[in-house]
Design a protein around this motif. Structure first.
Motif, mmCIF file in Angstrom:
data_model
loop_
_atom_site.group_PDB
_atom_site.id
_atom_site.type_symbol
_atom_site.label_atom_id
_atom_site.label_comp_id
_atom_site.label_asym_id
_atom_site.label_seq_id
_atom_site.Cartn_x
_atom_site.Cartn_y
_atom_site.Cartn_z
ATOM 1 N N UNK A 259 4.936 12.053 10.006
ATOM 2 C CA UNK A 259 3.603 11.549 9.636
ATOM 3 C C UNK A 259 3.011 10.663 10.721
ATOM 4 N N UNK A 260 3.813 9.741 11.266
ATOM 5 C CA UNK A 260 3.281 8.761 12.210
ATOM 6 C C UNK A 260 3.099 9.324 13.613
ATOM 7 N N UNK A 261 3.910 10.305 14.016
ATOM 8 C CA UNK A 261 3.866 10.837 15.379
ATOM 9 C C UNK A 261 3.199 12.201 15.466
ATOM 10 N N UNK A 262 2.402 12.562 14.467
ATOM 11 C CA UNK A 262 1.746 13.871 14.467
ATOM 12 C C UNK A 262 0.792 13.973 15.654
ATOM 13 N N UNK B 167 9.552 19.156 19.102
ATOM 14 C CA UNK B 167 9.646 18.602 17.740
ATOM 15 C C UNK B 167 11.064 18.106 17.470
ATOM 16 N N UNK B 168 12.074 18.899 17.862
ATOM 17 C CA UNK B 168 13.462 18.494 17.632
ATOM 18 C C UNK B 168 13.798 17.228 18.416
ATOM 19 N N UNK B 169 13.331 17.136 19.642
ATOM 20 C CA UNK B 169 13.604 15.949 20.449
ATOM 21 C C UNK B 169 12.908 14.709 19.874
ATOM 22 N N UNK B 170 11.707 14.862 19.358
ATOM 23 C CA UNK B 170 10.995 13.717 18.770
ATOM 24 C C UNK B 170 11.671 13.231 17.496
ATOM 25 N N UNK C 288 12.767 11.248 8.797
ATOM 26 C CA UNK C 288 12.047 12.431 9.248
ATOM 27 C C UNK C 288 10.618 12.457 8.702
ATOM 28 N N UNK C 289 10.445 12.066 7.449
ATOM 29 C CA UNK C 289 9.097 12.043 6.872
ATOM 30 C C UNK C 289 8.211 11.036 7.601
ATOM 31 N N UNK C 290 8.780 9.868 7.933
ATOM 32 C CA UNK C 290 7.989 8.860 8.653
ATOM 33 C C UNK C 290 7.600 9.352 10.043
ATOM 34 N N UNK D 109 0.842 -1.206 0.000
ATOM 35 C CA UNK D 109 0.000 0.000 0.000
ATOM 36 C C UNK D 109 0.869 1.246 0.000
ATOM 37 N N UNK D 110 0.397 2.321 -0.625
ATOM 38 C CA UNK D 110 1.200 3.544 -0.658
ATOM 39 C C UNK D 110 1.345 4.132 0.729
ATOM 40 N N UNK D 111 2.470 4.763 1.026
ATOM 41 C CA UNK D 111 2.649 5.369 2.352
ATOM 42 C C UNK D 111 1.722 6.558 2.528
ATOM 43 N N UNK D 112 1.349 6.866 3.777
ATOM 44 C CA UNK D 112 0.472 8.025 4.013
ATOM 45 C C UNK D 112 1.177 9.311 3.624
ATOM 46 N N UNK D 113 0.414 10.293 3.169
ATOM 47 C CA UNK D 113 1.043 11.552 2.740
ATOM 48 C C UNK D 113 1.572 12.352 3.922
#
Length: 364
Positions: free
Chosen positions: A301-304, A277-280, A296-298, A217-221
């Protein structure tokens, strides 16, 4: 010293009858008498299995039942590493030769059972259940079939045995042998065998791991802010550019920063602190870090985080107002009762109404 030559194969090659092929392999087949395993060509020449998977399958097939065949157990027996063995086991699962099933024991402990089938295609063939009378009928038909041989003489010997039965026909005991064959004759005819399965049975070995070549499946945007303002874009770009001061692995290019800036802007729009944000983004990194932009993209997206609740969301819900009917004192009997307006209680109202009826009746 010169290289030692093995002359055994040369002598065996000279003893092979007939002309030898001009090219290709020449087989010297010596029958095995002990310690051998039968391997089908469907496995040895499988087009979708690698040589490592075929070798692992042969190794598993040669082991006795009950021997551990996990990744670490096979790595201790073979020269291949755990990664190659794991990939080979996945290939065997995809082709139906291997299946790993999780089972729960009566004690509550969960174990993994490894099931190996040397010929999985045989499980897909339709199965036929023969009637128990079919072999007996076939044996009777096959007995007179072979003309020559001593077997026929042995079968013919008991055949004349019933001949002396008609001799004592005039005597009274003669009817006794005649009913003996009669109970044999009225036996119910043989039940025809049930029809065979028309549709093939479902495979018993279903791969638990999806095929590596199956479409993923395509990754989430990447998340984006609801209102992209220049201030959010400037703050997101500055935060991404400043990551290399804290973590040198995140030395990003300008193209990566422009691509990841909307994700950081979405975090800032949801009131996330830049230090959080920097620590995450920079904590608990894999080693080695090969593609920092994808990581960083993952994480963006996943930890928003969810948006902060508003003032009205945090306020306690208002309790519903309950209307209480006040107490009143009856004008006739001084009894207390609930009523929105003063007056008489229910008993006094009924008494007054009954007395009024009596008055009207007397007047009439």
């Amino acid at each position: 010293m010169d290289t030692q030559q093995n002359t055994a194969l040369t002598r065996a090659l000279a003893e092979i009858p007939g002309p030898l092929p001009a090219r290709g392999v020449i087989h010297i087949a010596i029958p095995h008498t002990d310690r051998f395993t039968v391997v089908g060509n469907h496995l040895a020449q499988h087009p979708d299995l690698s040589c490592t998977a075929v070798g692992i399958a042969v190794r598993i097939q040669s082991l006795p039942q009950g021997v551990e065949v996990g990744i670490k157990a096979l790595a201790a027996r073979c020269r291949e590493g755990e990664k190659r063995i794991a990939a080979a086991l996945r290939e065997l699962e995809a082709c139906g030769y291997l299946q790993r099933v999780r089972d729960r024991l009566p004690s509550g402990r969960t174990i993994t059972r490894t099931v190996f089938c040397n010929q999985p295609t045989a499980l897909l063939r339709p199965r036929q259940t023969a009637s128990p009378r079919r072999p007996a009928v076939a044996a009777t038909h096959q007995a007179p079939g072979p003309a020559p041989g001593p077997a026929e003489e042995l079968t013919a010997a008991p055949a004349p045995a019933p001949d002396p039965a008609p001799d004592p026909a005039p005597t009274p005991p003669s009817p006794s042998p005649s009913p003996s064959p009669e109970p044999d004759m009225p036996e119910p005819p043989p039940v025809p065998p049930p029809p065979s399965f028309v549709t093939p049975l479902p495979p018993l070995f279903v791969p638990l791991v999806p095929n590596p070549t199956a479409p993923k499946p395509p990754p989430p945007p990447l998340p984006r802010p609801a209102e992209a303002t220049p201030e959010l874009d400037r703050a997101a770009t500055a935060l991404l550019s400043d990551l290399r001061r804290h973590t040198p692995e995140f030395t990003l290019s300008e193209a990566d920063i422009r691509q990841l800036a909307p994700g950081v802007a979405a975090w800032l729009e949801r009131a996330a602190h830049p230090d959080a944000i920097r620590r995450t983004l920079t904590t608990d990194l894999p080693h080695p870090l090969r593609r920092p932009a994808l990581l960083l993209k993952h994480r963006l997206t996943a930890l928003l985080p969810p948006p902060l609740p508003g003032v009205h969301d945090l306020a306690a819900p208002a309790r519903p107002r309950v209307t209480v009917t006040p107490f009143q004192t009856c004008d006739g009997c001084d009894r207390v009762f609930r009523s929105p307006t003063p007056g008489h209680c229910r008993d006094c109202r009924e008494h007054r109404a009954h007395r009024g009826d009596d008055t009207r009746t007397a007047a009439a």
